[in-house]
Design an enzyme around this catalytic site. Sequence first.
Site, short mmCIF file in Angstrom:
data_model
loop_
_atom_site.label_atom_id
_atom_site.label_comp_id
_atom_site.label_asym_id
_atom_site.label_seq_id
_atom_site.Cartn_x
_atom_site.Cartn_y
_atom_site.Cartn_z
N HIS A 164 1.01 -1.21 0.04
CA HIS A 164 0.08 -0.04 -0.13
C HIS A 164 0.85 1.15 0.07
O HIS A 164 2.24 1.34 0.48
CB HIS A 164 -0.98 -0.08 1.27
CG HIS A 164 -0.48 -0.09 2.57
ND1 HIS A 164 0.09 -1.16 3.10
CD2 HIS A 164 -0.26 0.77 3.56
CE1 HIS A 164 0.49 -1.17 4.20
NE2 HIS A 164 0.37 0.16 4.44
N HIS A 166 1.07 5.45 1.14
CA HIS A 166 0.29 6.33 1.74
C HIS A 166 0.54 7.69 0.95
O HIS A 166 1.48 7.96 0.62
CB HIS A 166 1.21 6.48 3.09
CG HIS A 166 0.99 5.42 3.92
ND1 HIS A 166 -0.04 5.34 5.09
CD2 HIS A 166 1.83 4.22 3.98
CE1 HIS A 166 0.21 4.13 5.70
NE2 HIS A 166 1.32 3.41 5.02
#
Length: 178
Positions: A164, A166
């Site tokens: 992932h 950010h």
Amino acid sequence: MAATAAAATLAAATSTFLRRSPLLRPHGLRVARDFAPRRFVCHAASSTNEEAAARAAAATADTGGPTIFDKIIAKEIPSSIVYEDEKVLAFRDINPQAPVHVLVIPKLRDGLTGLDKAEPRHADILGQLLYAAKVVAEKEGVADGYRVVINNGAEGCQSVYHLHVHVLGGRQMKWPPG
């Protein structure tokens, strides 16, 4: 006199808490977008908790079981979606570190639990994640300045083993990062 000071301190703390909590904020109260959130716990304690969570997550990183992100993709866990296309999903972080803190994830994990697992076959999705980060920054009004972060491994404080990105913005980013 001491009671008056204590009451003033309590009123200020309550007001501050309400401004910071979107769930408890009175409907009409607006908070400036450039408001920089402050932590209630000291950074050292917060950092230690993040490090412990990262170590615990690393112990079960490659078991193949569903992650919290898999459950968000399947709509089993609600999230505040900011952007979605056929390959990626972007949603607000539940523990924001900046006024804008959005996570961008691939919908299909395909063995990509961390950046260290990237292979040539992942090049397209890695590019799509970065493109989506740019789109999110534009949608969130921070295109003039934001940070893109990928935590990798326990020492990088990765706490969910589903790659992932950010996207952080809405405040002045400092250098060097923590």
